[in-house]
Scaffold this active site. Structure first.
Site, PDB file in Angstrom:
ATOM      1  N   ASP A 170     -11.952  -7.240  -2.045  1.00 18.96           N
ATOM      2  CA  ASP A 170     -12.758  -8.452  -1.834  1.00 18.96           C
ATOM      3  C   ASP A 170     -14.129  -8.048  -1.287  1.00 18.96           C
ATOM      4  OD1 ASP A 170     -10.698  -8.188   0.682  1.00 18.96           O
ATOM      5  OD2 ASP A 170     -12.717  -8.672   1.334  1.00 18.96           O
ATOM      6  N   GLY A 195     -12.495  -4.598   2.372  1.00 22.47           N
ATOM      7  CA  GLY A 195     -13.541  -5.520   1.945  1.00 22.47           C
ATOM      8  C   GLY A 195     -14.848  -4.745   1.785  1.00 22.47           C
ATOM      9  N   MET A 234      -8.943  -2.562   8.741  1.00 22.47           N
ATOM     10  CA  MET A 234      -8.431  -2.835  10.084  1.00 22.47           C
ATOM     11  C   MET A 234      -7.686  -1.662  10.734  1.00 22.47           C
ATOM     12  SD  MET A 234      -7.311  -6.784   9.339  1.00 22.47           S
ATOM     13  CE  MET A 234      -6.967  -7.175  11.048  1.00 22.47           C
ATOM     14  N   GLU A 235      -7.700  -0.489  10.101  1.00 23.07           N
ATOM     15  CA  GLU A 235      -6.919   0.638  10.660  1.00 23.07           C
ATOM     16  C   GLU A 235      -7.655   1.977  10.693  1.00 23.07           C
ATOM     17  OE1 GLU A 235      -5.701  -1.093   7.896  1.00 23.07           O
ATOM     18  OE2 GLU A 235      -4.559  -2.535   9.080  1.00 23.07           O
ATOM     19  N   GLU A 288       0.812  -1.227   0.000  1.00 20.22           N
ATOM     20  CA  GLU A 288       0.000   0.000   0.000  1.00 20.22           C
ATOM     21  C   GLU A 288       0.849   1.283   0.000  1.00 20.22           C
ATOM     22  OE1 GLU A 288      -3.915  -1.777   2.337  1.00 20.22           O
ATOM     23  OE2 GLU A 288      -2.164  -1.186   3.497  1.00 20.22           O
TER      24      GLU A 288
HETATM   25  N1  ADE Z   1      -8.831  -5.444   4.031  1.00 19.92           N
HETATM   26  C1  ADE Z   1      -9.134  -5.902   2.793  1.00 19.92           C
HETATM   27  N2  ADE Z   1     -10.121  -6.803   2.855  1.00 19.92           N
HETATM   28  C2  ADE Z   1     -10.458  -6.926   4.158  1.00 19.92           C
HETATM   29  C3  ADE Z   1     -11.408  -7.699   4.840  1.00 19.92           C
HETATM   30  N3  ADE Z   1     -12.203  -8.553   4.193  1.00 19.92           N
HETATM   31  N4  ADE Z   1     -11.480  -7.584   6.192  1.00 19.92           N
HETATM   32  C4  ADE Z   1     -10.663  -6.726   6.844  1.00 19.92           C
HETATM   33  N5  ADE Z   1      -9.752  -5.969   6.231  1.00 19.92           N
HETATM   34  C5  ADE Z   1      -9.645  -6.055   4.907  1.00 19.92           C
END
Ligand code: ADE
Length: 236
Positions: free
Chosen positions: A198, A79, A174-175, A13
């Site tokens: 995703d 995601g 997650m951040e 990233e």
């Molecule tokens: N970053 C990219 N895809 C993710 C997901 N499915 N869950 C958490 N962080 C992500």
């Protein structure tokens, strides 16, 4: 003039952004490498925080205390939590909230850290620059909405449904919210910019490795375009 702090959790990233930095000066703190220099004519610091909320918050605090950044951008992959956001699409944060904070037994709404707002609002000006930059890179594929963050890779349909119901967010990662909270406490404007890698459901384990690099590259290009937009506005 704006001094940008740019945080990505993973090397994929931030690598392209570091590569574009002019007059780079590297320094280490808390095991993180800060790359300070000039990006598209703007003073900037690019850093890989590592994954998760604690790494992200530490990183953002160091950017505020040691580098004096005046704006923070969190860039990376996420995601999708909604049908409107497909793999490769972009999301610019209107606000950000946690999906894994739960003090509801002592009367706080799920997601709220006691004493903090339920959701942290992105800066309107940064949001506008991020949206314009995203549209310039991938026209017609950018949404503005809520980001949900937690220390979980979301890859199960029920987990996704719970997070969506609790937060009404458009994507999960997650951040971002930890960076938003740190920015809020330091009165520094922030925005989160994410490209979808995703669908955060049972297909995520398959899709994530396939699309991670493509999505991360798209996000890096938008971040560069955003730095350019800010510099041009400040030059006027
Ligand atoms: N970053 C990219 N895809 C993710 C997901 N499915 N869950 C958490 N962080 C992500």
């Amino acid at each position: 003039m704006t001094k940008l702090g740019i945080i990505g959790a993973m090397d994929v990233e931030v690598a392209a952004l570091k590569g574009k930095m002019e007059k780079p000066v590297l320094s280490k703190r808390a095991g993180m490498e800060f790359c300070e220099g000039v990006l598209e004519g703007l003073p900037a610091v690019v850093v890989q925080s590592g994954v998760g909320k604690v790494n992200a918050a530490m990183c953002a605090q160091i950017l505020c205390d040691c580098f004096g950044v005046t704006a923070i951008i969190n860039t990376g992959v996420a995601g999708s939590l909604c049908n409107d956001l497909d793999i490769g699409d972009l999301l610019v944060s209107r606000d950000a909230m946690y999906h894994d904070v739960d003090c509801h037994f002592v009367d706080y709404p799920v997601g709220m850290v006691p004493g903090m707002p339920l959701a942290f609002e992105a800066d309107d000006t940064l949001l506008a620059y991020a949206f314009a930059a995203a549209e310039s890179v991938n026209p017609g594929h950018t949404k503005i909405g809520r980001v949900a963050s937690g220390d979980q890779f979301v890859c199960q349909t029920e987990q996704k449904a719970r997070i969506t119901a609790v937060t009404m967010a458009m994507c999960t990662e997650m951040e971002g919210t930890a960076i938003a909270q740190t920015a809020f406490r330091n009165a520094v404007p922030f925005v989160i910019l994410r490209a979808i890698s995703d669908k955060a459901d049972d297909s995520a384990q398959m899709d994530y490795p396939t699309f991670e690099a493509i999505a991360a590259d798209r996000c890096a290009r938008v971040t560069m375009a955003m730095a350019k937009c800010i510099r041009e506005a400040e030059d006027e």
